[in-house]
Design a protein around this motif. Structure first.
Motif, PDB file in Angstrom:
ATOM      1  N   VAL A 199       0.838  -1.199   0.000  1.00  0.00           N
ATOM      2  CA  VAL A 199       0.000   0.000   0.000  1.00  0.00           C
ATOM      3  C   VAL A 199       0.872   1.248   0.000  1.00  0.00           C
ATOM      4  O   VAL A 199       1.854   1.343   0.751  1.00  0.00           O
ATOM      5  CB  VAL A 199      -0.921   0.003   1.232  1.00  0.00           C
ATOM      6  CG1 VAL A 199      -1.671   1.324   1.339  1.00  0.00           C
ATOM      7  CG2 VAL A 199      -1.903  -1.158   1.153  1.00  0.00           C
ATOM      8  N   ASP A 200       0.530   2.209  -0.844  1.00  0.00           N
ATOM      9  CA  ASP A 200       1.252   3.481  -0.895  1.00  0.00           C
ATOM     10  C   ASP A 200       0.880   4.291   0.348  1.00  0.00           C
ATOM     11  O   ASP A 200      -0.287   4.673   0.517  1.00  0.00           O
ATOM     12  CB  ASP A 200       0.852   4.242  -2.155  1.00  0.00           C
ATOM     13  CG  ASP A 200       1.661   5.518  -2.346  1.00  0.00           C
ATOM     14  OD1 ASP A 200       2.193   6.042  -1.344  1.00  0.00           O
ATOM     15  OD2 ASP A 200       1.745   6.000  -3.488  1.00  0.00           O
ATOM     16  N   PRO A 201       1.837   4.568   1.236  1.00  0.00           N
ATOM     17  CA  PRO A 201       1.518   5.293   2.473  1.00  0.00           C
ATOM     18  C   PRO A 201       0.912   6.669   2.235  1.00  0.00           C
ATOM     19  O   PRO A 201       0.041   7.107   2.985  1.00  0.00           O
ATOM     20  CB  PRO A 201       2.883   5.411   3.167  1.00  0.00           C
ATOM     21  CG  PRO A 201       3.707   4.300   2.597  1.00  0.00           C
ATOM     22  CD  PRO A 201       3.255   4.171   1.179  1.00  0.00           C
ATOM     23  N   ILE A 202       1.368   7.341   1.187  1.00  0.00           N
ATOM     24  CA  ILE A 202       0.853   8.686   0.898  1.00  0.00           C
ATOM     25  C   ILE A 202      -0.599   8.619   0.449  1.00  0.00           C
ATOM     26  O   ILE A 202      -1.459   9.355   0.949  1.00  0.00           O
ATOM     27  CB  ILE A 202       1.730   9.381  -0.164  1.00  0.00           C
ATOM     28  CG1 ILE A 202       3.091   9.706   0.438  1.00  0.00           C
ATOM     29  CG2 ILE A 202       1.041  10.643  -0.691  1.00  0.00           C
ATOM     30  CD1 ILE A 202       4.068  10.344  -0.533  1.00  0.00           C
ATOM     31  N   ARG A 236       6.473   6.955   4.216  1.00  0.00           N
ATOM     32  CA  ARG A 236       5.978   6.863   5.598  1.00  0.00           C
ATOM     33  C   ARG A 236       6.593   7.946   6.478  1.00  0.00           C
ATOM     34  O   ARG A 236       5.921   8.537   7.330  1.00  0.00           O
ATOM     35  CB  ARG A 236       6.264   5.470   6.173  1.00  0.00           C
ATOM     36  CG  ARG A 236       5.330   4.383   5.666  1.00  0.00           C
ATOM     37  CD  ARG A 236       5.473   3.109   6.475  1.00  0.00           C
ATOM     38  NE  ARG A 236       6.725   2.424   6.165  1.00  0.00           N
ATOM     39  CZ  ARG A 236       6.854   1.475   5.251  1.00  0.00           C
ATOM     40  NH1 ARG A 236       5.800   1.121   4.513  1.00  0.00           N
ATOM     41  NH2 ARG A 236       8.012   0.893   5.040  1.00  0.00           N
ATOM     42  N   GLU A 237       7.848   8.243   6.254  1.00  0.00           N
ATOM     43  CA  GLU A 237       8.508   9.301   7.020  1.00  0.00           C
ATOM     44  C   GLU A 237       7.904  10.660   6.688  1.00  0.00           C
ATOM     45  O   GLU A 237       7.708  11.507   7.577  1.00  0.00           O
ATOM     46  CB  GLU A 237      10.005   9.296   6.714  1.00  0.00           C
ATOM     47  CG  GLU A 237      10.808  10.347   7.471  1.00  0.00           C
ATOM     48  CD  GLU A 237      10.765  10.156   8.981  1.00  0.00           C
ATOM     49  OE1 GLU A 237      10.985  11.148   9.712  1.00  0.00           O
ATOM     50  OE2 GLU A 237      10.504   9.018   9.434  1.00  0.00           O
ATOM     51  N   ALA A 238       7.602  10.882   5.410  1.00  0.00           N
ATOM     52  CA  ALA A 238       6.966  12.145   5.008  1.00  0.00           C
ATOM     53  C   ALA A 238       5.609  12.298   5.676  1.00  0.00           C
ATOM     54  O   ALA A 238       5.243  13.384   6.144  1.00  0.00           O
ATOM     55  CB  ALA A 238       6.824  12.187   3.487  1.00  0.00           C
ATOM     56  N   GLY A 285       2.123  15.015   9.819  1.00  0.00           N
ATOM     57  CA  GLY A 285       1.163  14.882  10.903  1.00  0.00           C
ATOM     58  C   GLY A 285       0.090  13.852  10.604  1.00  0.00           C
ATOM     59  O   GLY A 285      -0.186  13.532   9.441  1.00  0.00           O
ATOM     60  N   SER A 286      -0.511  13.354  11.664  1.00  0.00           N
ATOM     61  CA  SER A 286      -1.557  12.345  11.529  1.00  0.00           C
ATOM     62  C   SER A 286      -2.853  12.983  11.029  1.00  0.00           C
ATOM     63  O   SER A 286      -2.994  14.207  10.990  1.00  0.00           O
ATOM     64  CB  SER A 286      -1.800  11.659  12.870  1.00  0.00           C
ATOM     65  OG  SER A 286      -2.328  12.593  13.804  1.00  0.00           O
ATOM     66  N   LEU A 325       4.536  14.073  -1.596  1.00  0.00           N
ATOM     67  CA  LEU A 325       5.417  13.484  -2.617  1.00  0.00           C
ATOM     68  C   LEU A 325       6.745  14.229  -2.692  1.00  0.00           C
ATOM     69  O   LEU A 325       7.810  13.603  -2.824  1.00  0.00           O
ATOM     70  CB  LEU A 325       4.716  13.509  -3.983  1.00  0.00           C
ATOM     71  CG  LEU A 325       3.533  12.551  -4.150  1.00  0.00           C
ATOM     72  CD1 LEU A 325       2.813  12.809  -5.468  1.00  0.00           C
ATOM     73  CD2 LEU A 325       4.014  11.095  -4.094  1.00  0.00           C
ATOM     74  N   ASP A 326       6.704  15.550  -2.591  1.00  0.00           N
ATOM     75  CA  ASP A 326       7.946  16.331  -2.609  1.00  0.00           C
ATOM     76  C   ASP A 326       8.808  15.988  -1.400  1.00  0.00           C
ATOM     77  O   ASP A 326      10.043  15.834  -1.518  1.00  0.00           O
ATOM     78  CB  ASP A 326       7.621  17.829  -2.609  1.00  0.00           C
ATOM     79  CG  ASP A 326       7.038  18.295  -3.938  1.00  0.00           C
ATOM     80  OD1 ASP A 326       7.177  17.556  -4.935  1.00  0.00           O
ATOM     81  OD2 ASP A 326       6.433  19.388  -3.973  1.00  0.00           O
ATOM     82  N   ALA A 327       8.155  15.862  -0.234  1.00  0.00           N
ATOM     83  CA  ALA A 327       8.911  15.529   0.975  1.00  0.00           C
ATOM     84  C   ALA A 327       9.519  14.134   0.880  1.00  0.00           C
ATOM     85  O   ALA A 327      10.664  13.911   1.278  1.00  0.00           O
ATOM     86  CB  ALA A 327       7.995  15.628   2.200  1.00  0.00           C
TER      87      ALA A 327
END
Length: 230
Positions: free
Chosen positions: A11-14, A66-68, A73-74, A44-46
């Motif tokens: 799954v794509d985290p973004i 995931r880090e981005a 923020g949640s 995506l940039d991050a």
């Protein structure tokens, strides 16, 4: 259709984060899509900036994503700010609809009440009722203009009150009720006047305007009630 759940590792985290946020937000489709597109672009940039040094495989890319997401923020942290902006957009949309549609009841009343020979005019009781309803619609239009001013350029200098979207919603409901009663009055009056085609047409127009304002006011009230938390 298999019904199997997607593999969390694939799954794509973004996209998952954006979809989760979209599920809790309410507002106009255009504004909501624009805000989510800006968020996705920022994530995506991050992720692109965080990717170097993590490797080039798929897992390293997902870890950067995931880090981005963690840095941005949640959903519980982002939703209140996003929802507040969407609520203001919905309030402005409702105000514009009131301002444009509600005053159109006045020319209808004027034409039917005062134009033409006596036989073609509305009964006196209907004229009095429509005059009051027209005044109510005009008052809601003035309030809508004030709401637009309060959430427009003026909002850059003054804080928008939290209760303003709720006030816009109830103003829209008032305008919608005035239009519904006008449609009912015009429909009944069409049976008592020689100008019944024009009267019936005005009633149908008032009913259409009622539906448009009522739907917008209902959406505005739903936005204002949301706690905007995940």
């Amino acid at each position: 259709m298999s019904g199997r759940l997607p593999d969390p590792a694939r799954v794509d985290p973004i996209e998952a984060h954006v979809a989760e946020l979209a599920a809790v937000l309410r507002g106009t489709d255009r504004a909501k899509s624009r805000m989510l597109a800006e968020l996705r672009e920022g994530l995506l940039d991050a992720a692109t900036e965080l990717a170097p040094g993590r490797g080039s495989d798929a897992e390293a890319t997902r870890e950067a994503a995931r880090e981005a997401v963690r840095l941005f923020g949640s959903v519980a942290e982002l939703a209140p700010g996003f929802q507040r902006e969407l609520t203001i957009v919905q309030a402005r949309h409702t105000s514009r609809r009131i301002l444009l549609l509600a005053p159109l009841l006045l020319p209808c009343w004027y034409v039917l009440a005062g134009a033409g020979p006596t036989a073609h005019r509305l009964p006196y009781a209907a004229q009095v009722l429509l005059a009051h309803l027209g005044g109510t619609a005009a008052a809601t239009a003035l309030l809508a203009a004030a709401f637009l001013a309060a959430t427009g350029p003026l909002a850059r200098r003054l804080t928008t009150p939290d209760l303003l979207p709720t006030l816009v919603a109830w103003t829209g409901t008032t305008a919608a009720v005035a239009l519904a009663l006008s449609a009912f009055t015009l429909t009944i009056a069409s049976l008592l006047t020689a100008s019944w085609p024009l009267c019936a047409l005005a009633g149908a127009v008032a009913l259409v305007f009622h539906a448009k304002i009522a739907a917008s006011a209902r959406a505005c009230r739903e936005c204002a009630r949301l706690p905007a938390t995940a």
